[in-house]
Design a protein around this motif. Sequence first.
Motif, PDB file in Angstrom:
ATOM      1  N   GLY A   1       4.058  -3.689 -13.749  1.00 39.83           N
ATOM      2  CA  GLY A   1       4.775  -4.952 -13.879  1.00 39.83           C
ATOM      3  C   GLY A   1       4.478  -5.941 -12.774  1.00 39.83           C
ATOM      4  N   ARG A   2       3.900  -5.488 -11.672  1.00 44.75           N
ATOM      5  CA  ARG A   2       3.510  -6.392 -10.597  1.00 44.75           C
ATOM      6  C   ARG A   2       2.176  -7.057 -10.955  1.00 44.75           C
ATOM      7  NH1 ARG A   2       7.180  -8.153  -6.766  1.00 44.75           N
ATOM      8  NH2 ARG A   2       8.118  -6.415  -5.599  1.00 44.75           N
ATOM      9  N   PRO A   3       1.990  -8.322 -10.576  1.00 39.27           N
ATOM     10  CA  PRO A   3       0.683  -8.945 -10.771  1.00 39.27           C
ATOM     11  C   PRO A   3      -0.332  -8.368  -9.785  1.00 39.27           C
ATOM     12  CG  PRO A   3       2.132 -10.429  -9.585  1.00 39.27           C
ATOM     13  CD  PRO A   3       2.976  -9.253 -10.010  1.00 39.27           C
ATOM     14  N   GLU A   4      -1.564  -8.750  -9.925  1.00 41.11           N
ATOM     15  CA  GLU A   4      -2.613  -8.239  -9.048  1.00 41.11           C
ATOM     16  C   GLU A   4      -2.344  -8.583  -7.585  1.00 41.11           C
ATOM     17  OE1 GLU A   4      -6.035  -5.977  -8.489  1.00 41.11           O
ATOM     18  OE2 GLU A   4      -4.894  -6.335 -10.323  1.00 41.11           O
ATOM     19  N   VAL A   5      -1.805  -9.784  -7.350  1.00 47.41           N
ATOM     20  CA  VAL A   5      -1.455 -10.232  -5.997  1.00 47.41           C
ATOM     21  C   VAL A   5      -0.028 -10.757  -6.026  1.00 47.41           C
ATOM     22  CG1 VAL A   5      -2.027 -11.808  -4.110  1.00 47.41           C
ATOM     23  CG2 VAL A   5      -3.859 -10.818  -5.494  1.00 47.41           C
ATOM     24  N   TYR A   6       0.773 -10.404  -5.040  1.00 46.48           N
ATOM     25  CA  TYR A   6       2.182 -10.798  -5.028  1.00 46.48           C
ATOM     26  C   TYR A   6       2.710 -10.825  -3.605  1.00 46.48           C
ATOM     27  CZ  TYR A   6       2.795  -5.720  -4.634  1.00 46.48           C
ATOM     28  OH  TYR A   6       2.712  -4.409  -4.233  1.00 46.48           O
ATOM     29  N   ASP A   7       3.897 -11.419  -3.425  1.00 44.04           N
ATOM     30  CA  ASP A   7       4.596 -11.452  -2.140  1.00 44.04           C
ATOM     31  C   ASP A   7       5.911 -10.677  -2.270  1.00 44.04           C
ATOM     32  OD1 ASP A   7       2.590 -13.162  -1.258  1.00 44.04           O
ATOM     33  OD2 ASP A   7       3.780 -14.974  -1.570  1.00 44.04           O
ATOM     34  N   ALA A   8       6.470 -10.278  -1.124  1.00 42.61           N
ATOM     35  CA  ALA A   8       7.735  -9.542  -1.131  1.00 42.61           C
ATOM     36  C   ALA A   8       8.441  -9.737   0.206  1.00 42.61           C
ATOM     37  CB  ALA A   8       7.498  -8.054  -1.383  1.00 42.61           C
ATOM     38  N   PRO A   9       9.782  -9.657   0.232  1.00 41.21           N
ATOM     39  CA  PRO A   9      10.510  -9.732   1.507  1.00 41.21           C
ATOM     40  C   PRO A   9      10.032  -8.641   2.460  1.00 41.21           C
ATOM     41  CG  PRO A   9      12.027  -9.950  -0.346  1.00 41.21           C
ATOM     42  CD  PRO A   9      10.701  -9.544  -0.921  1.00 41.21           C
ATOM     43  N   ALA A  10       9.970  -8.979   3.753  1.00 43.83           N
ATOM     44  CA  ALA A  10       9.483  -7.998   4.726  1.00 43.83           C
ATOM     45  C   ALA A  10       9.931  -8.374   6.130  1.00 43.83           C
ATOM     46  CB  ALA A  10       7.949  -7.919   4.687  1.00 43.83           C
ATOM     47  N   ILE A  11      10.117  -7.363   6.952  1.00 40.29           N
ATOM     48  CA  ILE A  11      10.261  -7.551   8.394  1.00 40.29           C
ATOM     49  C   ILE A  11       9.956  -6.218   9.074  1.00 40.29           C
ATOM     50  CG2 ILE A  11      12.780  -7.258   8.235  1.00 40.29           C
ATOM     51  CD1 ILE A  11      12.908  -9.098  10.778  1.00 40.29           C
ATOM     52  N   HIS A  12       8.843  -6.168   9.808  1.00 39.21           N
ATOM     53  CA  HIS A  12       8.473  -4.938  10.515  1.00 39.21           C
ATOM     54  C   HIS A  12       7.422  -5.261  11.569  1.00 39.21           C
ATOM     55  CE1 HIS A  12       4.417  -4.243   8.620  1.00 39.21           C
ATOM     56  NE2 HIS A  12       4.925  -5.108   7.773  1.00 39.21           N
ATOM     57  N   LEU A  13       7.430  -4.454  12.622  1.00 35.89           N
ATOM     58  CA  LEU A  13       6.408  -4.522  13.664  1.00 35.89           C
ATOM     59  C   LEU A  13       5.481  -3.318  13.585  1.00 35.89           C
ATOM     60  CD1 LEU A  13       5.166  -5.758  16.228  1.00 35.89           C
ATOM     61  CD2 LEU A  13       6.937  -4.563  17.556  1.00 35.89           C
ATOM     62  N   ASP A  14       6.024  -2.173  13.193  1.00 38.72           N
ATOM     63  CA  ASP A  14       5.243  -0.937  13.128  1.00 38.72           C
ATOM     64  C   ASP A  14       4.595  -0.781  11.760  1.00 38.72           C
ATOM     65  OD1 ASP A  14       6.219  -0.501  15.659  1.00 38.72           O
ATOM     66  OD2 ASP A  14       7.858   0.793  14.975  1.00 38.72           O
ATOM     67  N   MET A  15       3.559   0.048  11.727  1.00 40.11           N
ATOM     68  CA  MET A  15       2.870   0.305  10.457  1.00 40.11           C
ATOM     69  C   MET A  15       2.238   1.689  10.488  1.00 40.11           C
ATOM     70  SD  MET A  15      -0.658  -1.888  10.683  1.00 40.11           S
ATOM     71  CE  MET A  15      -1.998  -1.382  11.776  1.00 40.11           C
ATOM     72  N   VAL A  16       1.955   2.208   9.308  1.00 45.11           N
ATOM     73  CA  VAL A  16       1.265   3.490   9.191  1.00 45.11           C
ATOM     74  C   VAL A  16      -0.185   3.288   9.624  1.00 45.11           C
ATOM     75  CG1 VAL A  16       0.519   5.317   7.624  1.00 45.11           C
ATOM     76  CG2 VAL A  16       2.771   4.254   7.325  1.00 45.11           C
ATOM     77  N   THR A  17      -0.596   4.028  10.650  1.00 48.52           N
ATOM     78  CA  THR A  17      -1.951   3.886  11.182  1.00 48.52           C
ATOM     79  C   THR A  17      -2.851   5.068  10.843  1.00 48.52           C
ATOM     80  OG1 THR A  17      -1.131   4.792  13.285  1.00 48.52           O
ATOM     81  CG2 THR A  17      -1.265   2.391  13.090  1.00 48.52           C
ATOM     82  N   ALA A  18      -2.256   6.200  10.479  1.00 47.46           N
ATOM     83  CA  ALA A  18      -3.035   7.360  10.045  1.00 47.46           C
ATOM     84  C   ALA A  18      -2.317   7.986   8.861  1.00 47.46           C
ATOM     85  CB  ALA A  18      -3.188   8.375  11.179  1.00 47.46           C
ATOM     86  N   LEU A  19      -3.033   8.125   7.759  1.00 49.03           N
ATOM     87  CA  LEU A  19      -2.424   8.647   6.545  1.00 49.03           C
ATOM     88  C   LEU A  19      -2.340  10.165   6.569  1.00 49.03           C
ATOM     89  CD1 LEU A  19      -4.263   6.441   3.919  1.00 49.03           C
ATOM     90  CD2 LEU A  19      -1.795   6.447   4.331  1.00 49.03           C
ATOM     91  N   PRO A  20      -1.297  10.716   5.948  1.00 47.44           N
ATOM     92  CA  PRO A  20      -1.262  12.174   5.752  1.00 47.44           C
ATOM     93  C   PRO A  20      -2.438  12.613   4.892  1.00 47.44           C
ATOM     94  CG  PRO A  20       0.886  11.182   5.356  1.00 47.44           C
ATOM     95  CD  PRO A  20      -0.085  10.052   5.459  1.00 47.44           C
ATOM     96  N   GLU A  21      -2.681  13.915   4.861  1.00 50.50           N
ATOM     97  CA  GLU A  21      -3.844  14.449   4.149  1.00 50.50           C
ATOM     98  C   GLU A  21      -3.811  14.110   2.667  1.00 50.50           C
ATOM     99  OE1 GLU A  21      -5.897  18.817   3.232  1.00 50.50           O
ATOM    100  OE2 GLU A  21      -4.435  18.592   4.856  1.00 50.50           O
ATOM    101  N   ASP A  22      -2.662  14.271   2.037  1.00 50.26           N
ATOM    102  CA  ASP A  22      -2.571  14.035   0.592  1.00 50.26           C
ATOM    103  C   ASP A  22      -1.769  12.755   0.356  1.00 50.26           C
ATOM    104  OD1 ASP A  22      -2.668  14.188  -2.118  1.00 50.26           O
ATOM    105  OD2 ASP A  22      -1.621  16.108  -2.302  1.00 50.26           O
ATOM    106  N   ALA A  23      -2.429  11.627   0.578  1.00 45.05           N
ATOM    107  CA  ALA A  23      -1.769  10.324   0.421  1.00 45.05           C
ATOM    108  C   ALA A  23      -2.708   9.355  -0.275  1.00 45.05           C
ATOM    109  CB  ALA A  23      -1.350   9.768   1.777  1.00 45.05           C
ATOM    110  N   THR A  24      -2.117   8.467  -1.052  1.00 41.06           N
ATOM    111  CA  THR A  24      -2.882   7.463  -1.779  1.00 41.06           C
ATOM    112  C   THR A  24      -2.281   6.095  -1.506  1.00 41.06           C
ATOM    113  OG1 THR A  24      -3.354   9.046  -3.555  1.00 41.06           O
ATOM    114  CG2 THR A  24      -3.703   6.712  -4.034  1.00 41.06           C
TER     115      THR A  24
END
Length: 287
Positions: free
Chosen positions: A148-171
């Motif tokens: 239901g989401r378009p190819e490109v979209y915006d969303a509410p957000a507020i964060h400084l941190d982010m995932v920098t290394a993914l777990p082994e079984d992640a997509t």
Amino acid sequence: MALRFLVVEGNTRGAREAHRAAYGQMLSESYAHVIHDIERDAVCDIAFPTDEGANLPDRAGLESYDGIVLTGSHLNIYDRTPEVLRQIDLMRAVYASGTPSFGSCWGLQVAAVAADGDVQKNPLGREVGFARRLRRTEEGQGHPMLEGRPEVYDAPAIHLDMVTALPEDATVVATNPVSAVQAAEIRRDGGVFWGVQYHPEFSLSELAAILRQRTELMVREGFCRTPEEVIAYADELTVLATDPTRFDLAWRHGVDAEVLDSARRTREIRNFIEYRVKTEKSGRGRA
């Protein structure tokens, strides 16, 4: 039979009380309200793992829920304080329970670390107000979380941190120029987690309340020049929340129906309930 959810509040007691004073509800309460809007008969319990001695469900208790949702938080997961470690331990138990789980922002970060991923400060700085130009990855094409989401979209957000290394079984199913991991599926110990770095659960009025609380931060980090500018920005978001037909304000803030329409803004949560919670409930023979 009504769906049963556990909403895990990521904030400490002081932050919970501050959010309630600013918005009228804790993060977990407003998240539960979103779930009720989607599924009217849902039953939502709330857990406070940051509180020492909190009565948290064990594996059997977690298995009794149809879905588990993790909120945002003011905490930084790399601090590894007792308040943080209790949440990581709880998320590991959630994976082991096999109960479908979903999280926003901090929730995604906790799920990543609990599965041996990593989270650090974003070198590009804070993403605040809205996450812009979110787009599906190749793996995200056709993923049910983003149906239901378009190819490109915006969303509410507020964060400084982010995932920098993914777990082994992640997509990774969505990304943008600010954070490579904006939406992901993580599998661990038989459990499946869906999460986003942004906040589909935030109404514009809740986002405005959060920005008002962070007036000093907004000025210090250069998003606004004065406290008055922060308040004026938040006030316009509040007006737009009550009257989404204000084309002038929507144009000024660069938002469309993906943000203004509540059903479209909460799409990932709706898809989680439809494709993970209800499907798993049926599979468990609990329908």
